[in-house]
Design a protein around this motif. Structure first.
Motif: not given
Length: 369
Positions: A154-163
């Motif tokens: 999740v950190i690698s994908h979902d959180l990185k996307s909006p960031l």
């Protein structure tokens, strides 16, 4: 007159000895075994049979294994049996027996030596409990590792996307500012909206992750006596102060002793979910509760879209959202129900769902009281 050292050794040996006739009548027994069984010698010799001092399970085992082995080979070694004490308590033993004479003879007798293994049984029981606890710990650690792997994903994908969106928009605005210093932010409304949306999404996901791991480390607080109807009604009022939804709470109530913090958090989370993911023009929710011997079961039933059978366990898994958005178009984080499950299990309760697509869902939580 001196005592016979051989008789003394037999009588006070660290293990039990006894002899029986062919019919099982006890003809000789040492003081050690009498002490273990809480009998006087005079109460046993010539009065009790071997069967009289065996537990029911050991009587059956003797018929199927102990005596058949004796008849075949004339002796048995280290057979596990239970002797019955005078007060009804059971004494776990290892017995070694040997037939003196021929089985076909009428006057043959059986000599047996008995070892008290109660302490060994106690240690075995403690080892089994320790193994069970260790297995449970390994299971919890495996589960935690699986969740950590998913968390990393999740950190690698979902959180990185909006960031990544935020960084891209900021770079775009910087480029515009460098090429055209007179350009104002008001002329770049779309960029500002992208920034706001992405920042809010990122913030929400971080908040939910923190809530989940906060509940994972939540300590068990003391139970307090609460009125179940008042507690649930106050949560309903908090969510439904504008009376937008039809939420039914039973008229009857119970006074229960429970961890009120855990109960309120779980109910609030389940009610919020029932509202957010409802696809009907009029949202209807029915709450019920039942008291069992040492627990309370609370159910929350909605008229939403329902959940497929194969997805009913998945929804409680961390970061699993089944790709569905709520009634405001926001994609779920897959943290809410995982938080409910973690919290309920921490307080030694259980949570499950019964549902059929198109007919709504009913969530159940059972907590000790």
């Amino acid at each position: 007159m001196t005592s016979d050292p051989v008789s003394e050794l037999y009588d006070n040996a660290p293990c039990g000895y006894f002899s029986t006739e062919k019919n099982g009548l006890i003809t000789k027994i040492n003081a050690t075994l009498c002490e273990w069984l809480l009998y006087e010698k005079s109460e046993i010799i010539g009065k009790l049979y071997l069967y009289d001092i065996l537990s029911i399970g050991s009587k059956i085992y003797s018929e199927t294994h102990f005596f058949p082995l004796l008849q075949i080979q004339g002796f048995v070694k280290e057979i596990n049996l239970e002797m019955k004490k005078k007060n009804g308590e059971l004494l776990p033993i290892l017995i070694n027996s040997k037939i003196e004479g021929r089985v076909t003879d009428e006057n043959f007798y059986l000599n047996s030596a008995v070892v008290d293994i109660s302490q060994r049984k106690k240690y075995e029981k403690e080892l089994l409990i320790a193994k069970k606890n260790a297995d449970a710990l390994v299971l919890r650690l495996s589960k935690s590792n699986a969740e950590l792997e998913k968390f990393n994903y999740v950190i690698s994908h979902d959180l990185k996307s909006p960031l990544a969106t935020i960084i891209m928009v900021i770079n775009e605005l910087k480029e515009i500012a460098e090429t055209d210093p007179n350009e104002t932010l008001s002329n770049n409304k779309n960029f500002i909206e992208y920034l706001e949306t992405s920042a809010k999404k990122l913030n929400k996901m971080i908040e939910n992750v923190l809530i989940f791991y906060k509940n994972q480390t939540l300590s068990i607080s003391e139970k307090t006596s609460i009125d179940i109807r008042s507690t649930i009604s106050s949560i309903v009022h908090l969510l439904n102060f504008e009376n937008k939804y039809k939420i039914t709470v039973p008229e009857f109530t119970y006074q229960i002793t429970v961890d009120s913090t855990a109960l309120e958090q779980v109910i609030l989370n389940l009610l919020t979910n029932a509202i957010k993911y409802n696809d009907k023009p009029i949202i209807e929710i029915t709450i019920d509760y039942k008291i069992q011997a040492n627990s309370i079961t609370i159910s929350i039933k909605d008229n939403g879209p329902g959940i497929k059978k194969q997805d009913q366990e998945k929804i409680f898994m961390l970061f699993t959202n089944l790709g569905k958005s709520d009634n405001k178009g926001q994609m779920g984080t897959g943290i809410g129900l995982a938080t409910v499950k973690a919290l309920v299990e921490k307080f030694e309760g259980t949570v499950w769902v019964e549902s059929e697509p198109g007919y709504g869902s009913e969530f159940f939580i059972q907590l000790p009281i």
